[in-house]
Each structure stands twice: as structure tokens, then as C-alpha cells.
Design an enzyme around this catalytic site. Structure first.
Site: not given
Ligand code: 5GP
Ligand code: ZN
Length: 122
Positions: A47, A91, A104, A106
Site C-alpha cells: 500500500h 494521477n 496505480h 493507467h
Molecule cells: P484514479 O482516478 O484514482 O487515477 O483512477 C482510479 C481508476 O480505478 C478509475 O479509472 C476507475 O475506473 C478504476 N476503478 C475504480 N473502482 C474500480 C474497481 O472496483 N475495479 C476496477 N477494476 N477498477 C476500478
Molecule cells: Zn491499498
């Protein structure tokens, strides 16, 4: 590991995901709301919240994480470089558009062409 973190739960297989890669350190899975034909999320199992939390002690595993990016892009449908390719987005924080507080990557591909900055007026 954080008990309440969504991505930690995915890493522990407590929440289902379409997993495309897993080893001791990382897990990669399809984004639930894809923004491109290829949209894979790659996370460390540990984490970590943002890139700003990394220290020199994280150099080795972050390098391994980066090296996975082109492999996962190719294995999941992005076209070969240099004509093809992929985009890596990370992000960080609220103004950075981060919604899940677990680092994470993308990995985005298959959309062509990605928008380019408009050329300056002549
Ligand atoms: P962030 O906006 O934090 O950079 O991206 C988070 C990403 O996680 C988003 O693109 C969203 O679609 C994805 N996401 C959110 N909840 C889940 C989930 O439960 N499962 C999966 N596979 N993706 C998720
Ligand atoms: Zn975590």
C-alpha cells in the site's frame, strides 16, 4: 496492506477483478470504466498512496514496475512500437485527479491517435 483500501482488497483477491498479470509484488487488471480500448491498471501489492511517498528504498521495485508497463501494454492489445504504442498515466492527489488512494499506473492504448497539443498558430 490497508484494510479499507479498494486496491489492497483487489490485491488480496477479496474483490473480483479481471486480472491480466500477477506476481509477488504486483497485480494488473482491467479498469472497470475503460477510457481506451486498452486500459489496464498496474498496482504494487504494497500500500503506497502516491509517487510522493516513494524514497530511495523503493528504487528497485519501482524500476520493476516500470519495466512491466510495455510488456502489459503489448500483451493486452496495444500495437507494437514505434507506430503503435501506449500511454502511461499516474494521477497523484486531488488536483491530480486521483480517486483511489493506492498508487496505480493507467496503461492506455489502442486509441489512435492520442490527442496532440494543438499546433501554435502560424
Ligand atoms: P484514479 O482516478 O484514482 O487515477 O483512477 C482510479 C481508476 O480505478 C478509475 O479509472 C476507475 O475506473 C478504476 N476503478 C475504480 N473502482 C474500480 C474497481 O472496483 N475495479 C476496477 N477494476 N477498477 C476500478
Ligand atoms: Zn491499498
Amino acid at each position: 496492506m490497508s484494510q479499507d483500501c479498494l486496491f489492497c482488497k483487489i490485491a488480496r483477491h477479496e474483490i473480483p477483478a479481471k486480472v491480466v498479470y500477477e506476481d509477488d509484488e504486483f497485480i494488473a487488471f482491467h479498469d472497470i470504466n475503460p477510457m481506451a480500448p486498452v486500459h489496464i491498471l498496474l498496482i504494487p501489492k504494497r500500500h503506497v498512496v502516491t509517487l510522493a511517498d516513494l524514497t530511495d528504498a523503493d528504487a528497485a521495485w519501482t524500476a520493476r514496475m516500470l519495466r512491466l508497463v510495455p510488456q502489459l501494454a503489448r500483451e493486452n492489445g496495444s500495437s507494437p512500437l514505434p507506430e503503435g504504442g501506449f500511454r502511461l498515466v499516474v494521477n497523484n492527489g486531488t488536483e491530480g485527479g486521483q480517486e483511489i488512494d493506492h498508487l496505480h499506473f493507467h496503461i492506455l492504448g489502442g486509441a489512435r491517435p492520442w490527442s496532440k497539443r494543438a499546433a501554435p498558430a502560424a
